[in-house]
Motif scaffolding. Structure first.
Motif, PDB file in Angstrom:
ATOM      1  N   TRP A 310       0.796  -1.219   0.000  1.00 40.60           N
ATOM      2  CA  TRP A 310       0.000   0.000   0.000  1.00 40.60           C
ATOM      3  C   TRP A 310       0.834   1.277   0.000  1.00 40.60           C
ATOM      4  CZ3 TRP A 310      -5.155   0.903  -0.543  1.00 40.60           C
ATOM      5  CH2 TRP A 310      -5.982  -0.223  -0.545  1.00 40.60           C
ATOM      6  N   LYS A 325      -8.040   3.964  -1.517  1.00 39.50           N
ATOM      7  CA  LYS A 325      -8.654   4.063  -2.834  1.00 39.50           C
ATOM      8  C   LYS A 325      -8.565   2.720  -3.560  1.00 39.50           C
ATOM      9  CE  LYS A 325      -9.249   8.485  -2.195  1.00 39.50           C
ATOM     10  NZ  LYS A 325     -10.604   9.032  -1.940  1.00 39.50           N
ATOM     11  N   GLY A 326      -9.701   2.268  -4.092  1.00 37.07           N
ATOM     12  CA  GLY A 326      -9.701   1.031  -4.849  1.00 37.07           C
ATOM     13  C   GLY A 326     -11.004   0.848  -5.601  1.00 37.07           C
ATOM     14  N   GLU A 358      -8.466  -3.645  -7.490  1.00 36.68           N
ATOM     15  CA  GLU A 358      -7.377  -2.801  -8.009  1.00 36.68           C
ATOM     16  C   GLU A 358      -7.277  -1.584  -7.099  1.00 36.68           C
ATOM     17  OE1 GLU A 358      -5.695  -0.928 -12.153  1.00 36.68           O
ATOM     18  OE2 GLU A 358      -7.858  -0.947 -11.846  1.00 36.68           O
ATOM     19  N   GLU A 360      -5.208   2.012  -5.609  1.00 31.82           N
ATOM     20  CA  GLU A 360      -4.270   3.109  -5.838  1.00 31.82           C
ATOM     21  C   GLU A 360      -3.532   3.320  -4.527  1.00 31.82           C
ATOM     22  OE1 GLU A 360      -4.185   7.905  -6.787  1.00 31.82           O
ATOM     23  OE2 GLU A 360      -5.958   6.720  -7.331  1.00 31.82           O
ATOM     24  N   GLY A 364       0.983   6.372  -5.053  1.00 28.72           N
ATOM     25  CA  GLY A 364       0.507   6.668  -6.393  1.00 28.72           C
ATOM     26  C   GLY A 364       0.498   5.483  -7.336  1.00 28.72           C
ATOM     27  N   SER A 365       1.104   4.370  -6.965  1.00 25.32           N
ATOM     28  CA  SER A 365       1.137   3.202  -7.852  1.00 25.32           C
ATOM     29  C   SER A 365      -0.197   2.467  -7.837  1.00 25.32           C
ATOM     30  CB  SER A 365       2.256   2.244  -7.425  1.00 25.32           C
ATOM     31  OG  SER A 365       2.028   1.764  -6.113  1.00 25.32           O
ATOM     32  N   ARG A 366      -0.495   1.783  -8.936  1.00 29.80           N
ATOM     33  CA  ARG A 366      -1.714   0.986  -9.041  1.00 29.80           C
ATOM     34  C   ARG A 366      -1.346  -0.500  -9.017  1.00 29.80           C
ATOM     35  NH1 ARG A 366      -6.425   3.397 -10.225  1.00 29.80           N
ATOM     36  NH2 ARG A 366      -6.373   5.628 -10.734  1.00 29.80           N
ATOM     37  N   LYS A 367      -2.091  -1.267  -8.237  1.00 27.68           N
ATOM     38  CA  LYS A 367      -1.791  -2.684  -8.076  1.00 27.68           C
ATOM     39  C   LYS A 367      -3.095  -3.467  -7.992  1.00 27.68           C
ATOM     40  CE  LYS A 367       2.307  -1.454  -5.383  1.00 27.68           C
ATOM     41  NZ  LYS A 367       2.917  -1.463  -4.044  1.00 27.68           N
TER      42      LYS A 367
END
Length: 637
Positions: A310, A325-326, A358, A360, A364-367
């Protein structure tokens, strides 16, 4: 499995240290253990089911009341392959434990893989009174490698302070370390177990089970979790045992283990406070993210993996979960604060498993991650918090998406190619008919008026046009194979009869004999395509015959597992081994048209028909000794 012969034990050379650990169980770790998704079935020797745990319902879909009205054999082995069932039955009658992996079916009809262990409960007379089946679904199991010790100091601190039983064994299965809790719970008067194997201190049946578990850990290099029934000083109890491999400085292999008594209720709150530091150390060894939340949803503890996934953590309550955020991966809808698994576990007592999300991250990365959340309850059943486990699957999901994209492109390309072949072949027929007609008119009108060379040229042209017409017709038929399939139950005896009716004149002309050596089954498929399949194979057998030898063709079928294997055998000229794969390529011919006429599409059509039925086709042959074409069609379940 026990075979009566104990394995050879290498020379004992290890040294154990003594230590007195705390005896209070780690409460939060107990909560994790209590939600491990393993199903347990207990049945009497006549198969009557007396108990199933909640994980059984989670895995199979059968409720407790449903399970108690059925037998163990019905629940566990109703759809099992007969050979496997016979093996299990033989082992059970011999009163030996059985372990294995097998296919089973959920109540919904969904098929899944599971790892199954079948053992026994015995009375004081050592008579078997019950069967115990422990199983876990392994269809999509994750290999979780837990690094338990980052250094010798941390390893020693864990062993000396753990409230669980702890042990170490060398490569030969000899005990080289037992913590005080282990000695007190299991050793009794015989306190000197160091240097001994399980066969010297445990009942033989249990000793074999312990030995096999240790061997598995060393052989695979993977940790192993087992729930086992073991006899302690206080009597029999269920233990959650975790085994893991490790090496010393010179690379010598060992097996370490930690066992927790899950028979008793959780220890008091005071023990939990004293164990928080130990919990942190254990959590930091896990390769998955672990979040522990209090009753307000605030993060009490999060391991390094959680911060890494995270990009940090927010110690906020449930109402502020919106800071995370997701979106749901399947629908793309954003996740509200109340929809996160941790919030639902605390507010509604819900357990959620492997939800795809998914996110954020805070950096700032999305995973893409899998989230599983379970509520933590006190002795009164009240929810006091939650545990949430996250596993990142970004690379796996992207690979799946790329694979799906490429597959869609290939399917689209194949459709375009098939349409092109159909349209091109269809549009070529009209000008070809015109060329053939005018050539025939020329031949008829000027026959006898042209010199011999001109008439030869016209014959060549007429013959070429006729061969081109057959080639186009074959190409059209080949393209139609991919245009659609009607799947219904088909009697292959009637299919073969229809194919032979179409070939009746050809069989008579070559004085051939067709023999059916075994009854043919019913299969699910397209009747027209299957007629064409038999017709092409038998026509080839008649065509490629030896000179002055009447063709003999045999058709047979046999069942092998969940599939039917058909064969068409002839006494013809045979096929050289180097061409036995290429003969199924379109337009591939091994002979000139003067030797054997044809288009080179027949066997390619056979291959496509079989593949459209989820099957396989191949040939076995030797030059001069005939050929056998085999093809597989799946059997009806």
């Amino acid at each position: 499995m026990a075979n009566g012969k104990k394995p050879e034990i290498p020379e004992y050379s290890a040294h154990a240290s003594d230590g007195i650990p705390e005896r209070e169980l780690l409460r939060k770790l107990h909560r994790v253990v209590m939600h491990i998704p393993m199903a347990v079935i207990i049945a009497t020797t006549d198969g009557t089911v007396e108990f199933v745990n909640p994980s059984f319902t989670t895995i199979t879909g059968y409720g407790r009341s449903e399970a108690l009205t059925r037998t163990l054999w019905d629940l566990q082995f109703a759809n099992t392959d007969l050979s496997l069932f016979a093996e299990v039955k033989r082992i059970v009658l011999a009163e030996e434990e059985w372990r294995g992996e097998m296919l089973n079916w959920k109540k919904s009809g969904e098929m899944y893989w599971e790892s199954v262990s079948l053992s026994f409960i015995r009375n004081e007379s050592e008579d078997v009174t019950h069967y115990v089946v422990v199983k876990e679904e392994i269809t999509e199991r994750k290999r979780i490698e837990e690094k338990l010790f980052e250094s010798e100091e941390r390893f020693k601190a864990f062993m000396d302070n753990s409230p669980a039983v702890a042990w170490m064994k060398d490569n030969g299965g000899r005990y080289i370390y037992l913590n005080s809790n282990y000695r007190e719970r299991f050793c009794g008067a015989d306190n000197d177990w160091l240097g001994k194997t399980a066969f010297e201190v445990w009942p033989e049946e249990l000793a074999w089970a312990l030995w096999e578990n240790d061997r598995q850990v060393i052989a695979t290099g993977e940790p192993l979790t087992k729930v086992e029934e073991m006899s302690s000083i206080g009597g029999y109890g269920w233990w959650w045992n975790f085994r893991f491999p490790f090496h010393d400085a010179v690379g010598k292999r060992y097996v370490g283990g930690i066992g927790i008594d899950i028979t008793e209720q959780k220890r008091a709150e005071e023990a939990l406070k004293q164990s928080e530091e130990l919990l942190r150390k254990v959590l930091e060894t896990l390769p998955v993210a672990v979040w522990i939340l209090d009753r307000e949803g605030r993060v009490v503890q999060a391991n390094n993996a959680a911060h890494k996934i995270w990009g940090g953590a927010r110690h906020v309550g449930i109402n502020e979960f919106g800071e995370y955020k997701g979106r749901w991966l399947d629908s793309g809808e954003p996740i509200t604060a109340s929809e996160w698994g941790g919030a639902r576990a605390i507010r509604k007592g819900e357990t959620s498993l492997e939800e795809e999300v998914e996110i954020e991250a805070f950096d700032g990365s999305r995973k893409i991650i899998l989230i599983s959340s379970v509520p933590i309850r006190n002795d009164k059943g009240e929810v006091t918090g939650a545990i949430s486990i996250n596993q990142e699957i970004t690379d796996r999901k992207r690979a799946e998406q790329e694979r799906e994209r490429l597959l869609e492109e290939v399917q689209h390309s194949n459709q375009e190619l098939q349409q092109f072949a159909y349209v091109a072949s269809h549009d070529l027929q009209e000008p070809l008919r015109m060329i053939s007609s005018y050539l025939q008119l020329l031949d008829k009108k000027y026959k006898g008026q042209l010199d011999e060379k001109a008439e030869t040229y016209i014959r060549y042209a007429v013959d070429g046009a006729a061969r081109m017409q057959k080639l186009i017709e074959g190409l059209l038929a080949y393209s139609r194979i991919s245009s659609g399939i009607t799947n219904q139950m088909v009697d292959m005896n009637l299919v073969l009869a229809a194919a032979l009716a179409n070939l009746e004149q050809a069989v008579q002309e070559c004085n051939g004999t067709i023999t059916i050596t075994s009854p043919l089954p019913m299969v699910a498929g397209d009747e027209t395509m299957l007629i064409q399949l038999f017709q092409n194979l038998i026509a080839n057998a008649l065509k490629y015959r030896k000179t002055d030898v009447s063709p003999q063709v045999q058709v047979a079928a046999r069942r092998q597992g969940n599939q039917w294997i058909f064969s068409v055998t002839d006494n013809g000229i045979g096929i050289d081994p180097q061409y036995q794969e290429s003969v199924f390529q379109i337009f591939k011919r091994l002979h000139t048209k003067e030797e054997y006429p044809g288009t080179g599409i027949g066997l390619a059509s056979c291959k496509k028909i079989v593949e459209r039925h989820d099957g396989k086709i191949w040939v076995e042959s030797e030059p001069g000794k005939g050929s056998t074409f085999h093809f597989i069609i799946p059997a009806q379940k």
